[in-house]
Design an enzyme around this catalytic site. Structure first.
Site, PDB file in Angstrom:
ATOM      1  N   TYR A  74       3.900   9.995  18.139  1.00  0.00           N
ATOM      2  CA  TYR A  74       4.634   9.392  17.368  1.00  0.00           C
ATOM      3  C   TYR A  74       4.282   8.104  17.639  1.00  0.00           C
ATOM      4  CZ  TYR A  74       8.890   7.791  16.696  1.00  0.00           C
ATOM      5  OH  TYR A  74      10.350   7.025  15.708  1.00  0.00           O
ATOM      6  N   PHE A 126       5.771 -10.788  -7.640  1.00  0.00           N
ATOM      7  CA  PHE A 126       5.589  -9.243  -8.008  1.00  0.00           C
ATOM      8  C   PHE A 126       7.273  -9.337  -8.229  1.00  0.00           C
ATOM      9  CE2 PHE A 126       5.620  -5.118  -7.450  1.00  0.00           C
ATOM     10  CZ  PHE A 126       4.565  -4.998  -8.400  1.00  0.00           C
ATOM     11  N   ASP A 127       7.130  -7.870  -9.109  1.00  0.00           N
ATOM     12  CA  ASP A 127       8.903  -7.859  -9.345  1.00  0.00           C
ATOM     13  C   ASP A 127       9.332  -7.522  -8.344  1.00  0.00           C
ATOM     14  OD1 ASP A 127       6.896  -6.783 -11.127  1.00  0.00           O
ATOM     15  OD2 ASP A 127       8.091  -6.516 -12.807  1.00  0.00           O
ATOM     16  N   ASP A 217       0.915 -12.444  -0.959  1.00  0.00           N
ATOM     17  CA  ASP A 217       0.930 -11.161  -1.197  1.00  0.00           C
ATOM     18  C   ASP A 217      -0.133 -10.583  -1.164  1.00  0.00           C
ATOM     19  OD1 ASP A 217       0.963  -8.822  -2.132  1.00  0.00           O
ATOM     20  OD2 ASP A 217       2.808  -9.734  -3.545  1.00  0.00           O
ATOM     21  N   ALA A 219      -1.813  -7.496  -2.332  1.00  0.00           N
ATOM     22  CA  ALA A 219      -2.251  -6.637  -2.684  1.00  0.00           C
ATOM     23  C   ALA A 219      -3.357  -6.233  -3.878  1.00  0.00           C
ATOM     24  CB  ALA A 219      -0.884  -6.314  -3.667  1.00  0.00           C
ATOM     25  N   LYS A 260      -3.404  -0.304  -3.900  1.00  0.00           N
ATOM     26  CA  LYS A 260      -4.034  -2.004  -4.816  1.00  0.00           C
ATOM     27  C   LYS A 260      -5.806  -1.471  -4.452  1.00  0.00           C
ATOM     28  CE  LYS A 260      -0.220  -2.198  -6.835  1.00  0.00           C
ATOM     29  NZ  LYS A 260       1.210  -3.033  -6.207  1.00  0.00           N
ATOM     30  N   HIS A 453      13.085  -0.149 -19.410  1.00  0.00           N
ATOM     31  CA  HIS A 453      11.899   0.472 -20.264  1.00  0.00           C
ATOM     32  C   HIS A 453      12.189   1.747 -19.765  1.00  0.00           C
ATOM     33  CE1 HIS A 453      11.254  -2.208 -16.631  1.00  0.00           C
ATOM     34  NE2 HIS A 453      10.256  -1.787 -16.455  1.00  0.00           N
TER      35      HIS A 453
HETATM   36  C1  LIG Z   1       2.437  -2.821  -6.459  1.00  0.00           C
HETATM   37  C2  LIG Z   1       2.741  -4.328  -5.576  1.00  0.00           C
HETATM   38  C3  LIG Z   1       3.128  -4.997  -4.532  1.00  0.00           C
HETATM   39  C4  LIG Z   1       4.658  -3.814  -4.244  1.00  0.00           C
HETATM   40  O1  LIG Z   1       4.047  -3.105  -2.937  1.00  0.00           O
HETATM   41  P1  LIG Z   1       4.242  -1.354  -3.731  1.00  0.00           P
HETATM   42  O2  LIG Z   1       3.299  -0.811  -2.286  1.00  0.00           O
HETATM   43  O3  LIG Z   1       4.147  -0.197  -5.272  1.00  0.00           O
HETATM   44  O4  LIG Z   1       5.890  -1.808  -3.114  1.00  0.00           O
HETATM   45  C5  LIG Z   1       3.408  -6.330  -4.133  1.00  0.00           C
HETATM   46  N1  LIG Z   1       3.146  -7.209  -4.777  1.00  0.00           N
HETATM   47  C6  LIG Z   1       2.133  -7.211  -5.807  1.00  0.00           C
HETATM   48  C7  LIG Z   1       1.267  -8.002  -6.488  1.00  0.00           C
HETATM   49  C8  LIG Z   1       1.852  -5.592  -6.167  1.00  0.00           C
HETATM   50  O5  LIG Z   1       0.628  -5.698  -7.460  1.00  0.00           O
END
Ligand SMILES: *Cc1c(COP(=O)(O)O)cnc(C)c1O
Length: 462
Positions: A74, A126-127, A217, A219, A260, A453
């Protein structure tokens, strides 16, 4: 970048996952049963799945071996310390907060920094980032350079933030109105377009001057590093790892979706360069929402696969092959006369459905229609980013509002498909192009109020 035909994949295959192409009449039935929405298809009914590059990577033997070394304690799992060491090594960041996904790291970051009526500038959020900002009744600002929104641009760094507009924002809004800046690298929402080192450095200098925080960010940070190496002569002889180190030196920390560039199927983290106070604050949130400090919603084995994946994701031959494959598909499509967003970005090829199907007006969903045709033709799953994903009904006028771009994304999972799969995608496009005048478009028969969508149902127009 070496020409694609002068090298092969820098790995061989030890384990395979069978995929099958359904017969044409079965595909016809399945897409109809899915109400002409690829989100409703079963994955096993798809031959080549280009829906997303998120969490779809193939892990290496080394990562799978790491899975068996999961320490499921843990608190204080040894895998956490391995992850911490990897992040220190690659990013130069001292404080690591594991989370179950990237958006969980965003949740923690935004809850620390963002409050009502504030503004959060970035190149292009990002969204989910945008969602977390809006959830706090704050305003996301997308300040990407103008070139970043032109589909046929030749600009090499279309992910750059417009520094003049950023400075304007920083000048006009104090820290209580504008607490932080987020740079997304690569910039997902305009096609995986890179941010240049000089742009990032200048943005960081502005945040120093005005005393604000800057987070990356991250990713697709490794793909961004590769583009810097390819496209900025000053970095031609710099290693990816050194480029990453420099990139992250121009930020106070980062959020990461490990699904990613860290080559794992689940996971994320938040990391801070050196601010222990921020770290302590983040851990409080982490414990409420994710789990204890050293696991943050992940199993020990997941932490280990992630630590190993971070290293593999920065290997130069892997990145050359990865970006090379995406570029290979893009070039083939272009040579065939398919209109795509240029330059080809890091994680996928974006097709301009409006120019490909000019006879279908946007209210008849040309992008969505193309996703249906790709499944019909080749059992291929792509995703629409256009009238269905971003269109909405204006509550005041009752009119449908459509986005400026009507794109279909072909997202390439990492280390999963061969160039022969890419060739079949090109063949499918050729076949669709030959009969495209007969494609009539779709109409919606059901839609949800938000994010329509994912669940919308369609029928073909007469
Ligand atoms: C996928 C993504 C996120 C969110 O990450 P999740 O692991 O899907 O929660 C944030 N920013 C970017 C640029 C992404 O491609």
């Amino acid at each position: 970048m070496r020409p694609r035909d002068t090298y092969a994949e820098p790995y061989r295959i030890k384990m395979i996952e069978p995929i099958k192409l359904k017969k044409p009449e079965e595909r016809e039935r399945l897409i109809k049963e899915a109400h002409y929405n690829i989100f409703n298809l079963k994955a096993e009914d798809i031959y080549i799945d280009l829906l997303t590059d998120s969490g779809t990577s193939a892990m290496s033997a080394n990562q799978w071996a790491g899975i068996m070394l999961g320490d499921e304690s843990y608190a204080g799992s040894k895998n956490f310390y391995n992850l911490q060491a990897a992040i220190k090594d690659i990013f130069g960041y001292n404080f690591v907060v594991p989370t179950h996904q990237g958006r969980a790291a965003e949740n923690i970051l935004m809850s620390m920094f963002v409050g009502e009526n504030q503004r959060v500038p970035g190149n292009m959020h990002f969204d989910t980032t945008e969602g977390h900002i809006r959830l706090r009744n704050a305003r996301p600002l997308n300040l990407v350079v103008d070139e970043g929104l032109k589909t046929d641009s030749t600009n090499l760094f279309k992910g750059n933030i417009d520094l003049e507009r950023l400075e304007e924002e920083l000048k006009n809004n104090g820290p209580s109105r504008l607490p932080l800046v987020i740079i997304t690298a690569t910039c997902n929402n305009n096609g995986g377009q890179p941010v240049s080192m000089s742009n990032l450095r200048a943005a960081y200098e502005l945040t120093r001057k005005y005393k604000r925080a800057l987070f990356i960010d991250a990713a697709r940070y490794a793909e961004n590093c590769y583009f810097i190496k390819q496209r900025d002569p000053a970095y031609r002889n710099t290693s990816i790892r050194d480029i990453a180190r420099e990139m992250f030196s121009y930020a106070d920390g980062c959020t990461m979706s490990s699904k990613k560039d860290a080559l794992v199927n689940i996971g994320g983290f938040l990391a801070f360069k050196d601010n222990n106070e921020w770290y302590e604050k983040a851990v409080q949130m982490q414990i409420c929402y994710e789990g204890f400090r050293t696991y943050g919603g992940l199993a020990g084995r997941d932490l280990e696969a992630l630590a190993r994946g971070l290293y593999e994701g920065t290997e130069e031959d892997y990145l050359e092959d990865r970006i090379g494959q995406v570029n290979y598909l893009g070039q083939q499509l272009r040579d065939t006369g398919i209109p795509i967003v240029t330059p080809v970005g890091g994680h996928g090829v974006f097709v301009d459905a409006m120019s490909f199907l000019p006879h279908i007006p946007q209210h008849c969903f040309p992008g969505q229609s193309l996703t249906v045709e790709l499944y019909r033709e080749g059992g291929i799953r792509s995703v629409e980013l256009g009238a269905c994903a971003f269109g909405y009904i204006d509550p005041e006028t009752g009119q449908e509002v459509f986005p400026a771009q009507e794109l279909v994304r072909l997202t390439i999972p990492r280390r999963v498909y061969s160039d022969r799969h890419m060739d079949l995608v090109v063949r499918a496009f050729e076949a669709i192009a030959a009969r495209k005048k007969k494609i009539r478009g779709l109409e919606i028969v059901y839609q949800a109020e938000i994010l329509r969508h994912f669940t919308a149902r369609f029928r073909p127009r007469d």
